[in-house]
Enzyme design. Structure first.
Site, PDB file in Angstrom:
ATOM      1  N   HIS A 177       0.835  -1.212   0.000  1.00 13.61           N
ATOM      2  CA  HIS A 177       0.000   0.000   0.000  1.00 13.61           C
ATOM      3  C   HIS A 177       0.866   1.257   0.000  1.00 13.61           C
ATOM      4  CE1 HIS A 177      -3.477   2.561   1.341  1.00 13.61           C
ATOM      5  NE2 HIS A 177      -2.471   3.271   1.845  1.00 13.61           N
ATOM      6  N   GLU A 178       1.842   1.310   0.908  1.00 13.52           N
ATOM      7  CA  GLU A 178       2.649   2.516   1.032  1.00 13.52           C
ATOM      8  C   GLU A 178       3.584   2.711  -0.161  1.00 13.52           C
ATOM      9  OE1 GLU A 178       2.101   4.889   3.098  1.00 13.52           O
ATOM     10  OE2 GLU A 178       0.556   3.772   4.141  1.00 13.52           O
ATOM     11  N   HIS A 181       1.935   4.428  -2.980  1.00 12.57           N
ATOM     12  CA  HIS A 181       1.918   5.899  -2.927  1.00 12.57           C
ATOM     13  C   HIS A 181       3.102   6.460  -3.716  1.00 12.57           C
ATOM     14  CE1 HIS A 181      -1.462   6.789  -0.393  1.00 12.57           C
ATOM     15  NE2 HIS A 181      -1.011   6.077   0.620  1.00 12.57           N
ATOM     16  N   TYR A 192      -2.899  15.379  -2.496  1.00  8.44           N
ATOM     17  CA  TYR A 192      -3.412  14.651  -1.334  1.00  8.44           C
ATOM     18  C   TYR A 192      -4.468  15.468  -0.585  1.00  8.44           C
ATOM     19  CZ  TYR A 192      -3.044  10.855   2.033  1.00  8.44           C
ATOM     20  OH  TYR A 192      -3.295   9.755   2.823  1.00  8.44           O
ATOM     21  N   GLU A 201      -5.347   7.457  -2.226  1.00  6.67           N
ATOM     22  CA  GLU A 201      -5.509   6.367  -1.265  1.00  6.67           C
ATOM     23  C   GLU A 201      -6.130   5.134  -1.921  1.00  6.67           C
ATOM     24  OE1 GLU A 201      -4.639   5.637   1.774  1.00  6.67           O
ATOM     25  OE2 GLU A 201      -3.511   7.505   1.971  1.00  6.67           O
ATOM     26  N   ASP A 274      -9.704  14.579   7.754  1.00 11.88           N
ATOM     27  CA  ASP A 274      -9.005  13.591   6.927  1.00 11.88           C
ATOM     28  C   ASP A 274      -8.640  14.176   5.557  1.00 11.88           C
ATOM     29  OD1 ASP A 274      -8.008  11.006   6.216  1.00 11.88           O
ATOM     30  OD2 ASP A 274      -9.921  10.485   5.279  1.00 11.88           O
ATOM     31  N   HIS A 279      -9.125   9.225   3.132  1.00 14.67           N
ATOM     32  CA  HIS A 279      -9.263   7.816   3.487  1.00 14.67           C
ATOM     33  C   HIS A 279     -10.728   7.376   3.499  1.00 14.67           C
ATOM     34  CE1 HIS A 279      -5.213   8.613   5.245  1.00 14.67           C
ATOM     35  NE2 HIS A 279      -4.984   7.358   4.896  1.00 14.67           N
TER      36      HIS A 279
END
Length: 358
Positions: A177-178, A181, A192, A201, A274, A279
């Protein structure tokens, strides 16, 4: 000649969940929020500078083959932060080294290979930047740090507190996942904030889930489609951070509160929290990907989404993504890389979540 760039820190656990934990009396969550904020400010005030010297350094790190400079394949480098709030404290394992005594280091090293090979073999991408970029990881960051994040250049993992969250380096999905990015940063570079941030995301959830399913030999039918369930500690047993199959159902407990992800545009979160719902609202796009994958398979759907990601732009909104993803499906169908009828499957999936919004 130089220029400055600010790369936002993109964390696995949303700040609003950490805030809920903090209000419930979890001190480690409060400290994690503070340190995440400190990291963002540090990056904002020390933005990376690229100049002619950097270009020369890069050129010196390659070997010439005729008139073409060829960089060695993406190398893994694992650093141990030793519980400090400092990156690259001690290099403990790099490409080709034998196993370390620290299992966290070995897990990250192995999982990084899985991610790297998926991009290479399934998506035909050479590392994060498609130019063989080295993969830098930092483990044991801080004390009981309850998060993992991509900081624009490298990966950072906290150990968690062992009760609410366990070590973040223990999850292939977190790593995938990271790192995704980073792929987004080097392709669409989606801002973002708001819908573009939710897309950012979303693409990370897509590739994180797709890579985990592929590595475990799962199909869209038998995968759990949960995000973050592997790092939930004993006090959150059976919960997850997100569900791509049923957004809004991943958790409901006294510590974290209730999952706020919508599964349809009619429930779209329009507030300021957020980063304007990056997210939260990603759940709408996640549901559409899940529905598509159920029709054509996860790897095939991931190929379409990746093809689209390369054609999106920083301020793209949901409607833009729907249009580009559908066009990618059409082009890949034409090239016989996805099954006939895929474009209709994609459009039907988006229609089910209320997109495109008229």
């Amino acid at each position: 000649m130089s220029f400055h760039t600010y790369k936002p820190v993109q964390s696995f656990v949303p700040n609003y969940i950490l805030a809920n934990l903090s209000r419930a009396g979890v001190e480690e969550a409060r400290l994690s929020i503070h340190q995440s904020s400190h990291s963002r400010e540090a990056r904002r005030s020390n933005a990376k500078e690229t100049n002619v010297g950097d270009i020369i350094t890069f050129a010196q790190s390659t070997r010439s083959m005729g008139a073409v400079a060829v960089k060695v394949a993406a190398a893994r480098k694992i650093y141990d932060c030793e519980g400090k709030w400092k990156l690259r404290t001690k290099l403990v394992r790099e490409e080709g080294d034998s196993a370390a005594s620290d299992e966290c280091v070995n897990q990250v090293y192995d999982f990084a290979s899985v991610v790297r090979e998926y991009y290479k073999n399934i998506l035909n991408r050479d590392s994060i930047d498609n130019l063989g970029m080295d993969l830098i990881f930092n483990v044991h960051y801080g004390q009981d740090f309850m998060n993992a994040f991509w900081d624009g250049d490298e990966m950072i993992f906290g150990d968690g507190d062992g009760k609410v969250f366990v070590n973040f380096s223990s999850s292939l999905e977190v790593i995938a996942h990271e790192l995704a990015h980073g792929v987004t940063q080097h392709t669409a570079n989606l801002e973002y904030m708001g819908q573009s941030g939710a897309l950012n995301e979303h693409f990370s959830d897509v590739f994180g889930s797709a890579i985990q399913q592929h590595a475990q030999g799962q199909t869209a039918d038998n995968a759990d489609w949960l995000i973050g369930n592997e790092i939930m500690g004993p006090e959150l047993y059976g919960e997850a951070l997100r569900s791509m199959k049923e957004p809004g159902t991943a958790f409901d407990n006294k510590l974290m509160g209730k999952d706020q992800q919508p599964a349809h545009m009619r429930d779209y979160y329009a507030g300021p929290e957020d980063n304007q719902g990056v997210h939260m609202n990603s759940g709408i796009m996640n549901k559409a990907f899940y529905l598509t994958a159920m029709e054509i398979g996860t790897d095939t759907a991931a190929l379409i989404w990746y093809h689209a990601l390369e054609k999106l732009w920083p301020t793209a909104k949901f409607n833009d993504a729907v249009s580009v993803i559908a066009e990618s499906a059409r082009l890949l169908t034409r090239d016989q890389k996805v099954p006939a009828g895929t474009t209709q499957n994609v459009r039907a999936a988006f229609k089910e979540v209320g997109l495109p919004q008229l």
